[in-house]
Design an enzyme around this catalytic site. Structure first.
Site, mmCIF file in Angstrom:
data_model
loop_
_atom_site.group_PDB
_atom_site.id
_atom_site.type_symbol
_atom_site.label_atom_id
_atom_site.label_comp_id
_atom_site.label_asym_id
_atom_site.label_seq_id
_atom_site.Cartn_x
_atom_site.Cartn_y
_atom_site.Cartn_z
ATOM 1 N N LYS A 1 83.611 -22.226 24.867
ATOM 2 C CA LYS A 1 82.167 -22.677 25.194
ATOM 3 C C LYS A 1 81.353 -21.503 24.730
ATOM 4 O O LYS A 1 81.486 -20.671 25.191
ATOM 5 C CB LYS A 1 81.935 -23.169 26.712
ATOM 6 C CG LYS A 1 80.786 -23.873 26.841
ATOM 7 C CD LYS A 1 80.624 -24.329 28.327
ATOM 8 C CE LYS A 1 79.264 -25.287 28.581
ATOM 9 N NZ LYS A 1 79.214 -25.696 30.153
ATOM 10 N N SER B 1 78.270 -30.694 30.576
ATOM 11 C CA SER B 1 77.583 -29.864 29.379
ATOM 12 C C SER B 1 78.687 -29.316 28.422
ATOM 13 O O SER B 1 78.414 -28.966 27.279
ATOM 14 C CB SER B 1 76.727 -28.719 29.858
ATOM 15 O OG SER B 1 77.729 -27.705 30.709
ATOM 16 N N SER C 1 80.190 -30.181 34.681
ATOM 17 C CA SER C 1 80.314 -30.068 33.291
ATOM 18 C C SER C 1 81.724 -29.833 32.588
ATOM 19 O O SER C 1 81.675 -29.667 31.299
ATOM 20 C CB SER C 1 79.474 -28.843 32.942
ATOM 21 O OG SER C 1 77.937 -29.170 33.020
#
Lengths: 122, 484
Positions: free
Chosen positions: B77, B152, B176
């Site tokens: 990420k 997210s 997330s």
């Protein structure tokens, strides 16, 4: 109900003047979220359109979080961290850290091993 | 197809020299070339660097080196620092930032031999539930490209679901990892707060953030958790708790374990198909010999409100560092104040501005006690609900999300509706406990994945993983692949 005691301090007055804000604006902020004022505290320049849109959305969100006031928490301790760890220290000795060069590697402006910023004092 | 393998499958093939790391890496890169134009799970990736890492791993394998993740491609990420790679947090404000050091979790994965490649798309600064708040474009759900992948960590979830990598890392502040894992049909875990060091993770809400893995099955989740866990002198909130071999917990035997079913989670807004899938999963656990006990988490209804005070307050403080002085983009001003305001006004997206302003407000003079302190006190009540429940049960079972993946654009205009989509995942972060989402079925038309959430006691990952693994073995939902 809501107090703004800091306003009475000379330092806060000085800040107010720095931000070009009138006292009335602040007292208005005490009853509803004044987006312009808070955005200034957060150092975010907003367009008038953004101010309007954010104001409505934040009003909606604040309305929702008001529900917390239903609860009596007068005898409850606050939780800052779910797994409380206190006084985590290490030996006070010099250890390797970011080099000068690496610290400046991503700087938007630099010279002579320093960050370049706008003039702060005359 | 090598890119479809799990970590344990690929590691075994590499160990026995059945395949090379280069072949596995190339298979992932080929899949990216084939599908990522549509999915957009990656903001960027450096194919040459990834292949060079694979070649280096192959050399080590040839010389007899054995490491648990040697030669396994893992995507990251865009919020975790990887030395020499770009780091943008899917924001414009970081400009051309390149990390000068590795996050501890990355350092540990590298030490275990992993290939660290790619920057997975996300909501800007991990603020969002759909990956629509990225300055680099939306990510699409591999199961239905008109829908969001969740957020997210939407890019990390989609990359695993679309077999563009073997596994990936995400971060979870209010769901997330678990929410996008559920919506993309993969396994996603948030460990106990303090289990994995946050050093090198760009902070959003420091008292809630945790790094965790996205994987194709529960065993891989256990492998990555073990590889990344442990105390770190560079993160004073990491906890000096021994790190077990989590794969040893995957015995398949859940007989006698007690699982709590919170009555507060089975009400309004819960989609009928999601509810049916979770009900069926609950029955499956009974068949496997676990005991289901109804429990109560009475302060559940306050979790979203508490979260949006605490998370935004911490964010407003953490994101003060993005000021255009030391790194990232800058818009010049006549004085520092003007420089900060212009840089931040132009550099942050709408959701980030919204949260910083809300967080600044709840911490501002005169409002701190009414909002922030009140929220911290209600956080205590929420945490106590869980600790009390865990006196009688070993784990808790819930849906991960109230609905399957929604359409791109469906909730982006209404932040509050978006926040409420995290209703089942947020409490876990406030309480600091571990949580995992595993696939538990599909909606019928369209066919979209549904996630089952298991929550464990603080540092109770072993029991949580044992339950998730036993369920997975009994159902095999995770083997279904999206139509790409």
């Amino acid at each position: 109900m809501l107090e703004v005691p800091l306003l009475l301090l000379p330092a806060a007055r000085f800040q107010l003047e720095t931000f070009n804000l009138k006292l009335e604006t602040l007292f208005m902020a005490a009853t509803e979220l004044d987006v312009k004022y808070v955005a200034n505290l957060a150092r975010i320049a907003l367009t008038p359109d953004e101010e309007k849109k954010l104001g409505a959305q934040l009003g909606n969100i604040l309305g929702y979080i008001e529900k917390l006031r239903e609860l009596d928490v007068s005898n409850v301790e606050p939780t800052a961290h779910a797994v409380p760890m206190v006084n985590v220290t290490r030996a006070d000795e010099i250890r390797p850290s970011l080099s000068h060069e690496d610290a400046l590697r991503n700087a938007p402006r630099q010279a002579n091993g320093l960050f370049i910023v706008p003039k702060v004092v005359e | 197809m090598l890119n479809q393998l799990t970590i344990s499958e690929l590691a075994a093939k590499l160990l026995h020299r059945k395949v090379s790391s280069r072949e596995a890496m190339q298979a992932c890169l080929d899949q990216i070339a084939r599908v990522d134009g549509t999915i957009h799970a990656f903001i960027s990736h450096n194919a040459a660097d990834a292949l060079a890492q694979a070649d280096a791993a192959d050399k080590q394998i040839a010389s007899g080196v054995i490491k648990p993740l040697l030669g396994v491609p893992i995507a990251i990420k865009d919020v975790l620092a990887v030395k020499g790679q770009p780091l943008n947090c899917a924001s414009k404000i970081l400009g051309n930032f390149t990390s000068t050091y590795d996050a501890t979790a990355i350092e540990k994965l590298k030490a275990a031999g992993a290939i660290i490649f790619g920057r997975c798309n996300m909501d800007e600064f991990a603020m969002g539930s759909s990956t629509e708040n990225s300055a680099f474009g939306v990510t699409r759900n591999p199961w239905d490209t008109s829908r969001i992948p969740g957020g997210s960590s939407g890019g990390s979830a989609a990359a695993v679901a679309a077999d563009e990598c073997i596994a990936s890392l995400g971060t979870d502040t209010g769901g997330s990892i678990r929410q996008p894992a559920a919506l993309c049909g993969v396994v996603g875990m948030k460990p106990t707060y303090g289990r994995i060091s946050r050093y090198g993770l760009v902070a959003f809400a420091s008292s809630l953030d945790q790094i965790g893995p996205f994987t194709k099955d529960v065993r891989d989740s256990a492998i990555l958790l073990g590889a990344m866990s442990g105390v770190d002198p560079r993160d004073s909130t990491s906890v000096p708790q021994p790190v077990p071999d989590y794969t040893k917990a995957l015995t398949g035997n859940v007989r006698g374990l007690k699982i709590g079913l919170p009555k507060e989670y089975m009400i309004g807004g819960l989609d009928a198909e999601v509810k049916a899938a979770v009900d069926t999963a609950v029955k499956k656990f009974t068949e496997l010999g676990a005991e289901i006990v109804e429990i109560s988490l009475p302060h559940t209804d306050y979790a979203v409100a508490v979260y949006y005070i605490i998370a935004t307050a911490e964010a407003s403080s953490n994101l003060a560092r993005f000021d255009g002085i030391r790194y990232g983009a800058r818009i010049e001003g006549n004085d520092p104040l003007e420089l900060y305001s212009k840089t931040r006004g132009a550099g942050f997206g709408d959701e980030v501005k919204r949260r910083i302003i809300l967080g600044t407000y709840v911490l501002s003079s005169g409002y701190h006690d009414a909002y922030y302190l009140q929220a911290q006190k209600v956080r205590t009540l929420i945490r106590n609900d869980f600790l009390k429940a865990f006196e009688t049960v070993d784990a808790i079972i819930t849906p991960t999300t109230p609905t399957a993946a929604f359409k791109i654009g469906e909730k982006s205009g209404d932040p509050l509706q978006m926040y409420l989509s995290d209703i089942f995942t947020i409490s876990c972060n406030l309480a600091g406990i571990p949580g995992i989402s595993v696939p538990c079925g599909f909606t019928k038309n369209p066919k979209l994945p549904i996630g089952l959430q298991l929550l464990g006691k603080p540092f109770g990952e072993e029991t949580m993983l044992r339950l998730a693994h036993a369920y997975e073995q009994a159902t095999a939902w995770q083997r279904e692949k999206p139509p790409l």
